[in-house]
Write a protein that holds these residues in place. Structure first.
Motif, mmCIF file in Angstrom:
data_model
loop_
_atom_site.group_PDB
_atom_site.id
_atom_site.type_symbol
_atom_site.label_atom_id
_atom_site.label_comp_id
_atom_site.label_asym_id
_atom_site.label_seq_id
_atom_site.Cartn_x
_atom_site.Cartn_y
_atom_site.Cartn_z
ATOM 1 N N ARG A 205 28.437 29.732 59.862
ATOM 2 C CA ARG A 205 28.807 30.602 61.063
ATOM 3 C C ARG A 205 30.301 30.459 61.270
ATOM 4 O O ARG A 205 30.695 29.150 60.902
ATOM 5 N N ARG A 206 31.130 31.091 61.686
ATOM 6 C CA ARG A 206 32.364 31.088 62.195
ATOM 7 C C ARG A 206 32.751 31.499 63.391
ATOM 8 O O ARG A 206 31.944 32.539 63.963
ATOM 9 N N SER A 207 33.616 30.755 64.178
ATOM 10 C CA SER A 207 34.061 31.157 65.433
ATOM 11 C C SER A 207 35.362 31.272 65.500
ATOM 12 O O SER A 207 36.208 30.518 64.816
ATOM 13 N N PHE A 208 36.110 32.128 66.407
ATOM 14 C CA PHE A 208 37.502 32.049 66.547
ATOM 15 C C PHE A 208 37.821 32.205 68.173
ATOM 16 O O PHE A 208 37.062 32.788 68.799
ATOM 17 N N ALA A 209 38.809 31.439 68.625
ATOM 18 C CA ALA A 209 39.371 31.489 69.752
ATOM 19 C C ALA A 209 40.744 31.455 70.101
ATOM 20 O O ALA A 209 41.404 31.205 69.181
ATOM 21 N N GLY A 210 41.106 31.894 71.274
ATOM 22 C CA GLY A 210 42.515 31.980 71.602
ATOM 23 C C GLY A 210 42.727 31.877 72.996
ATOM 24 O O GLY A 210 41.954 31.956 73.875
ATOM 25 N N THR A 211 43.973 31.562 73.518
ATOM 26 C CA THR A 211 44.246 31.432 74.710
ATOM 27 C C THR A 211 45.238 32.675 75.062
ATOM 28 O O THR A 211 46.455 32.722 74.428
#
Length: 528
Positions: A205-211
């Motif tokens: 599984r891969r996840s990506f996040a940003g502000t």
């Protein structure tokens, strides 16, 4: 579920103490009881506020070097209990659990720990457990409980309490809950991404996040909504640059400025002045020079028409003389490691021109992920950090390139990496003189680049296009000899390409017949 919910008891446990004392005072002024832990409790007490230790409430001391302090039913029961559920209220009474109406938590600085290059053991110790657990409990029960994970929400909370006699609205608590879940998701993303790098392989599984950095007026087109998010990386670039003037950057500005800065960062500051001009994410001129003005002028002369309304990136501090030349035409954005006072004064007359400074260049060799969304999923790959040196080149023709040709071939190859495929780049004396980008056939890219060079020669009053005596780079192999022949007809004398076609022998024979020098890299630079 009530709209207005009272706020009588708060638990504060933060690593970032920014605004903590002011928040504590505002809560105390409304009669809110303060619970806290460790350094947060000390900071509040040092400010003269009355604080009750969580250990006093739970009956258990902090233990295991602080790993266990809030993981207790008295804490989570106080957060998760439904105030309008008789069974929950009865359980609270039976087990002496007091309601907690506000949780203020910002997590252990895991991202910062990774960024500073900490070792494995220190990084593991900076994975917060109790904080995310409290945040999730409070966010789930947002019908009654407020949860704050960002210091910028302190002031809105205080404003809510002032407007609602010490209470908060459901809409406000709901928004806080969404922000909280996004924060824990981003935090877990940072941890899982770091762990993936440690263990290697392809994660299941891969996840990506940003502000959120800024909301944008629209995306590529006015009917598309858009926003700009940052991923927390500290490297110089458009996401971390300082904007000194001009209106807010648009979606297309950000995309093109990133492309320009990534390209110019290939040329280190100590290798001499370099300039890249970008239009629609493709270079329309790239050059080196003895001065920054010369580098800009030579880049501009590659395609003066396309440079109008473009993005300009420099690898050294912008000076006044170069700024004057840039200001002579309409330019959307200029990005550079810095700008001197003379340059700033010049640009002050161009109020709509955006000037960004970065305090350094990006590192084109730094490992990173490139992510692209497709219908139903994501494509993830390592960023293209491939580079070649002279030692990597294989001369495949009877004639070897001269020293000047070799220098230009390596320059052209560097630029080719940043041009949309199919990419053809003509270079002469350290400057692009023709760029063919994004065509469905390689020979068309070769022809278009040569034709643009011919048009520039006519516009500048030159007797012949600058492709005469140039070299050519192709981002992938020539599948047929026609592209090479077209380049030779435009005046090219040497070529650089990956090689690897079934017709390499045919292409090499055509090069020998035309008296060209050609080198293979063994590496391609597709860019879609």
């Amino acid at each position: 579920m009530p709209d207005l919910a009272p706020l009588n008891r708060a638990l504060l446990s933060v690593s970032d103490k920014t605004g903590l004392v002011e928040l504590g005072r505002a809560l105390a002024a409304k009669g809110v009881e303060l619970l806290s832990t460790g350094g947060t409790a000390k900071a509040l007490r040092d400010a003269g506020l009355e604080v009750k230790d969580v250990a006093e409430v739970t009956g258990f001391p902090e233990m295991m070097d602080g790993r266990v302090k809030t993981l207790h039913p008295v804490v989570h029961g106080g957060l998760l209990a439904l105030r309008d559920n008789d069974d929950h209220v009865a359980s609270m009474t039976e087990h002496s659990i007091g309601a907690i109406d506000l949780v203020v938590v910002n997590l252990y600085p895991f991202e910062e720990t990774v960024a500073k290059g900490a070792d494995y053991a220190e990084t593991i110790e900076n994975i917060d457990i109790g904080g995310p657990a409290m945040i999730r409990s409070a966010a789930k029960n947002h019908g009654f409980v407020n949860v704050i994970v960002d210091t910028e929400d302190y002031a809105p909370l205080i404003a809510q309490m002032e407007a609602n006699d010490g209470q908060t609205t459901y809409e406000f608590r709901q928004r806080l809950a969404q922000t909280a879940y996004a924060r824990t998701a981003a935090y877990d993303t940072a941890v899982s991404t770091w762990m993936a790098a440690q263990v290697g392989g392809t994660p299941r599984r891969r996840s990506f996040a940003g502000t959120l950095a800024q909301g944008l007026r629209y995306g590529e087109n006015p009917h598309q909504s858009a926003a700009f998010y940052t991923d927390g990386a500290a490297r110089p670039g458009v996401a971390t640059a300082t904007q000194h003037q001009g209106k807010e950057l648009s979606y297309n500005n950000i995309n093109d400025t990133d492309a320009a800065f990534e390209l110019v960062s290939e040329f280190t500051t100590d290798s001499g002045p370099a300039c890249a001009i970008i239009k629609h994410a493709n270079p329309c001129g790239v050059a080196r020079g003895a001065t920054m003005l010369e580098a800009y002028t030579r880049a501009f002369d590659c395609d003066r028409t396309s440079a109008f309304g473009g993005i300009i990136a420099l690898n050294q501090v912008l000076d006044g003389e170069t700024a004057e030349a840039i200001a002579a035409i309409f330019t959307e954005v200029v990005i550079a490691p810095g700008a001197d006072a003379d340059a700033m004064a010049v640009f002050e007359r161009k109020k709509n021109l955006r000037l960004l400074t970065t305090d350094g260049l990006g590192n084109p060799a730094a490992a990173a992920l490139a992510v692209r969304q497709v219908s139903g999923g994501f494509l993830v790959q390592d960023k293209d950090v491939g580079r070649i040196s002279r030692d990597d080149l294989k001369v495949v023709t009877k004639r070897a390139p001269t020293e000047q040709e070799l220098n230009d071939l390596l320059f052209a190859w560097t630029v080719a990496k940043h041009v949309k495929s199919n990419a053809i780049i003509y270079v002469k004396d350290g400057a692009t003189v023709g760029v063919g980008a994004g065509q469905m056939s390689r020979v068309d890219s070769t022809r278009i680049a040569a034709r643009k060079a011919q048009d520039m020669a006519e516009a500048m009053g030159l007797s012949a296009p600058l492709t005469q005596g140039s070299v050519v780079a192709s981002d992938a192999f020539f599948p047929f000899a026609d592209g090479l022949i077209t380049a030779a007809e435009a005046g090219a004398t040497a070529l650089i390409q990956p090689g690897g076609s079934m017709r390499d022998d045919e292409v090499i024979a055509a090069a020998d017949e035309a008296g060209l020098a050609m080198v293979f890299t063994g590496m391609r630079h597709f860019r879609h």
